[in-house]
Write an enzyme that holds these catalytic residues in place. Structure first.
Site, PDB file in Angstrom:
ATOM      1  N   GLN A 103     -28.819 -13.506 -24.937  1.00  0.00           N
ATOM      2  CA  GLN A 103     -28.048 -14.449 -25.763  1.00  0.00           C
ATOM      3  C   GLN A 103     -28.923 -15.656 -26.133  1.00  0.00           C
ATOM      4  O   GLN A 103     -30.111 -15.501 -26.263  1.00  0.00           O
ATOM      5  CB  GLN A 103     -26.753 -14.879 -25.064  1.00  0.00           C
ATOM      6  CG  GLN A 103     -25.703 -13.773 -24.969  1.00  0.00           C
ATOM      7  CD  GLN A 103     -25.929 -12.808 -23.813  1.00  0.00           C
ATOM      8  OE1 GLN A 103     -26.126 -13.218 -22.683  1.00  0.00           O
ATOM      9  NE2 GLN A 103     -25.892 -11.527 -24.087  1.00  0.00           N
ATOM     10  N   GLY A 152     -28.522  -7.150 -26.938  1.00  0.00           N
ATOM     11  CA  GLY A 152     -29.167  -6.026 -27.614  1.00  0.00           C
ATOM     12  C   GLY A 152     -30.565  -6.478 -27.986  1.00  0.00           C
ATOM     13  O   GLY A 152     -30.726  -7.312 -28.877  1.00  0.00           O
ATOM     14  N   HIS A 153     -31.553  -6.015 -27.246  1.00  0.00           N
ATOM     15  CA  HIS A 153     -32.933  -6.451 -27.476  1.00  0.00           C
ATOM     16  C   HIS A 153     -33.735  -5.290 -28.050  1.00  0.00           C
ATOM     17  O   HIS A 153     -33.781  -4.211 -27.467  1.00  0.00           O
ATOM     18  CB  HIS A 153     -33.556  -6.946 -26.168  1.00  0.00           C
ATOM     19  CG  HIS A 153     -32.878  -8.180 -25.629  1.00  0.00           C
ATOM     20  ND1 HIS A 153     -33.329  -8.853 -24.532  1.00  0.00           N
ATOM     21  CD2 HIS A 153     -31.799  -8.857 -26.077  1.00  0.00           C
ATOM     22  CE1 HIS A 153     -32.542  -9.893 -24.317  1.00  0.00           C
ATOM     23  NE2 HIS A 153     -31.596  -9.910 -25.234  1.00  0.00           N
ATOM     24  N   ASP A 163     -30.280 -13.146 -30.664  1.00  0.00           N
ATOM     25  CA  ASP A 163     -30.963 -12.275 -31.630  1.00  0.00           C
ATOM     26  C   ASP A 163     -32.170 -12.936 -32.286  1.00  0.00           C
ATOM     27  O   ASP A 163     -32.504 -12.647 -33.438  1.00  0.00           O
ATOM     28  CB  ASP A 163     -29.973 -11.798 -32.727  1.00  0.00           C
ATOM     29  CG  ASP A 163     -28.790 -11.074 -32.119  1.00  0.00           C
ATOM     30  OD1 ASP A 163     -28.983 -10.374 -31.120  1.00  0.00           O
ATOM     31  OD2 ASP A 163     -27.669 -11.231 -32.655  1.00  0.00           O
ATOM     32  N   LYS A 170     -36.059 -12.005 -28.881  1.00  0.00           N
ATOM     33  CA  LYS A 170     -36.495 -12.137 -27.481  1.00  0.00           C
ATOM     34  C   LYS A 170     -37.117 -10.839 -26.966  1.00  0.00           C
ATOM     35  O   LYS A 170     -38.107 -10.868 -26.241  1.00  0.00           O
ATOM     36  CB  LYS A 170     -35.294 -12.514 -26.592  1.00  0.00           C
ATOM     37  CG  LYS A 170     -34.677 -13.860 -26.947  1.00  0.00           C
ATOM     38  CD  LYS A 170     -33.443 -14.146 -26.112  1.00  0.00           C
ATOM     39  CE  LYS A 170     -32.276 -13.231 -26.377  1.00  0.00           C
ATOM     40  NZ  LYS A 170     -31.666 -13.332 -27.712  1.00  0.00           N
TER      41      LYS A 170
END
Ligand code: GDP
Ligand code: IMO
Ligand code: MG
Length: 426
Positions: free
Chosen positions: A223, A40-41, A13, A16
């Site tokens: 990650q 989750g991007h 988080d 990225k």
């Protein structure tokens, strides 16, 4: 030919998605090389906010290829949902390609993830319960089902039925839980594979061609380094290799083709799930960072644990990834703090160390040693580095000096225009 690995230098988080989208403009291809829909991007473009889990964050540039590598574990239900979500927002996904060697996540992976976590009780990892660990375990155990299998429907069905029966034995006998419905899963998955086939190719051929014809390739990690199965805070981590070492294997290119590595670093530290976190703040400063930075998980909505920037960890990350640049994100979140702290070492049994211990027992004995830095006030409409408040520059220079890697990108907000490039890094 130019290749750039973009990865999380902390516990995920870091931003990225935002930086990948920003750099996609000058890339020809964007490739995810590990993880799954545990990621989750977030990408903000104008007034729109997009959340991606599996599809590379380069997808917003229609003409570029977005590739999901063999190192990624794919839940077809999530993938199709994500494609639909993007298409409904007018984003074209026809340039998506998926490696024929990527492994598929099935409902028994999710069920086992949930049961294992429950069984661990207090020792649970706090996974995203997306079936990531169990799917990678099947891959290593050589019983996984891959994307190339979907072209042989009978064999696919046979393998799937056998796996469901085997997993049901574990679900029923080890965990004393309800078995999964074999026919339902088979029917559901036979439907998915018809929709997915068109994206599946041998990406090693494609990437080799693209490299030879001089394309720019951006590899997007999911990650972060401290969640890497080998280099992270074992066992509180994920089951893949977010580190640069994971790129060649996870994307199907030779390691000798990789040129540069950009570590994305949040200006402070966050972590979701359980596990050690030496610089964690359990006070109102931690709460203020969480509120200002809106630190809640993109995938699970869980509140992220917050703490000061840990340069011991960052040095470790720079070393094992061979970082050539840093992108420092969420600098704006730290506006309005009187004093900030940087962790410059750990005190262990009366001595100061500057390496990140492998053992959690050792790590639990480490006390962060801090250096205090003056904070900065709110800032707005800044377009280049020189305009940043003096103390922001001091903070950045301190990081550069202690980590030994330049901060070539400074992110001061979630939007594309809130990005300061100090140097062309591709
Ligand atoms: P990722 O998993 O590394 O892609 O990061 P996430 O998307 O899960 O979390 C990062 C969050 O911070 C997202 O909501 C981004 O929109 C946001 N973000 C990224 N860069 C910045 C920044 O420089 N400032 C602020 N305020 N938000 C940012
Ligand atoms: P992005 O790509 C932050 C964490 C989980 C849990 C551990 C194991 O958005 O940075 P898993 O479901 O992978 O078996 O969970 O890893 N985790 C993440 N934390 N960002 C992520 O992805 C994460 N993906 C997994 O919270 O602690
Ligand atoms: Mg995220």
């Amino acid at each position: 030919m130019s290749t750039l690995v973009l990865l999380g230098a902390q516990w995920g988080d870091e931003g990225k998605g935002k930086i990948t989208d920003y750099l996609s403009k000058e890339s020809d291809l964007v490739v995810r090389y590990q993880g799954g829909d545990n990621a989750g991007h977030t990408v903000e473009i104008g007034e729109n906010k997009y959340k991606l889990h599996l599809i590379p964050s380069g997808i917003f540039y229609n003409e570029k290829l977005s590739i999901i590598g063999n190192g990624v574990v794919i839940n077809p239900h999530s993938l199709l949902k994500e494609i639909e979500y993007l298409n409904n927002k007018g984003i074209d996904t026809s340039n998506l390609r998926i490696s024929n060697r990527a492994h598929i996540i099935f409902p028994y992976h999710l069920k086992l993830d949930e049961l294992q976590e429950r069984n661990k009780g207090k020792e649970k990892i706090g996974t995203t319960v997306k079936g990531i660990g169990p799917c990678y375990r099947d891959k290593i155990d050589r019983v996984g089902i891959r994307m190339c299998d979907i072209f042989y429907k009978d064999m696919f069905e046979e393998k799937l039925r056998k796996n469901i029966r085997d997993k049901n034995k574990i679900i029923e006998n080890v965990y004393e839980s309800e078995p999964l419905n074999e026919d339902e899963i088979v029917e559901e998955y036979l439907g998915y594979i018809e929709k997915i086939k068109k994206y599946v190719i041998d990406i090693t051929v494609l990437l080799d061609e693209k490299i030879k014809s001089g394309n720019k390739i951006l590899f997007e990690g999911a990650q972060g380094t401290l969640l890497d199965i080998d280099y992270g805070t074992y066992p509180y981590l994920t089951s893949s290799h977010p580190t640069s070492g994971g790129v060649a294997v996870g994307a199907g290119i030779s390691p000798f083709r990789l040129k540069k590595a950009l570590g994305v670093v949040k200006a402070y530290t966050t972590r979701v799930g359980k596990g050690p976190f030496p610089t964690e703040l359990h006070d109102e400063i931690g709460d203020k960072i969480r509120e200002k930075g809106f630190e809640f998980g993109t995938t699970t909505g869980r509140a992220r644990r917050c703490g000061w920037l840990d340069l011991v960890m960052l040095k470790y990350s720079a070393r094992i990834n061979g970082l050539t640049s840093l992108a420092l994100t969420k600098v704006d979140t730290l506006c309005g703090f009187d004093k900030l702290k940087l962790c410059i070492g750990y005190e262990l049994d009366g001595e100061i160390i500057d390496y990140f211990p492998a053992s959690l027992e050792t790590l639990s004995k480490c006390k962060p040693v801090y250096e205090e830095i003056d904070g900065w006030e709110n800032f707005d409409n800044i377009e280049n580095y020189d305009e940043l408040p003096k103390n922001v520059k001091k903070y950045i220079e301190r990081i550069e000096r202690l980590v030994g890697v330049n901060v070539d990108i400074v992110s001061i907000g979630p939007k594309r225009k809130e990005t300061i490039m100090r140097k062309d890094i591709f």
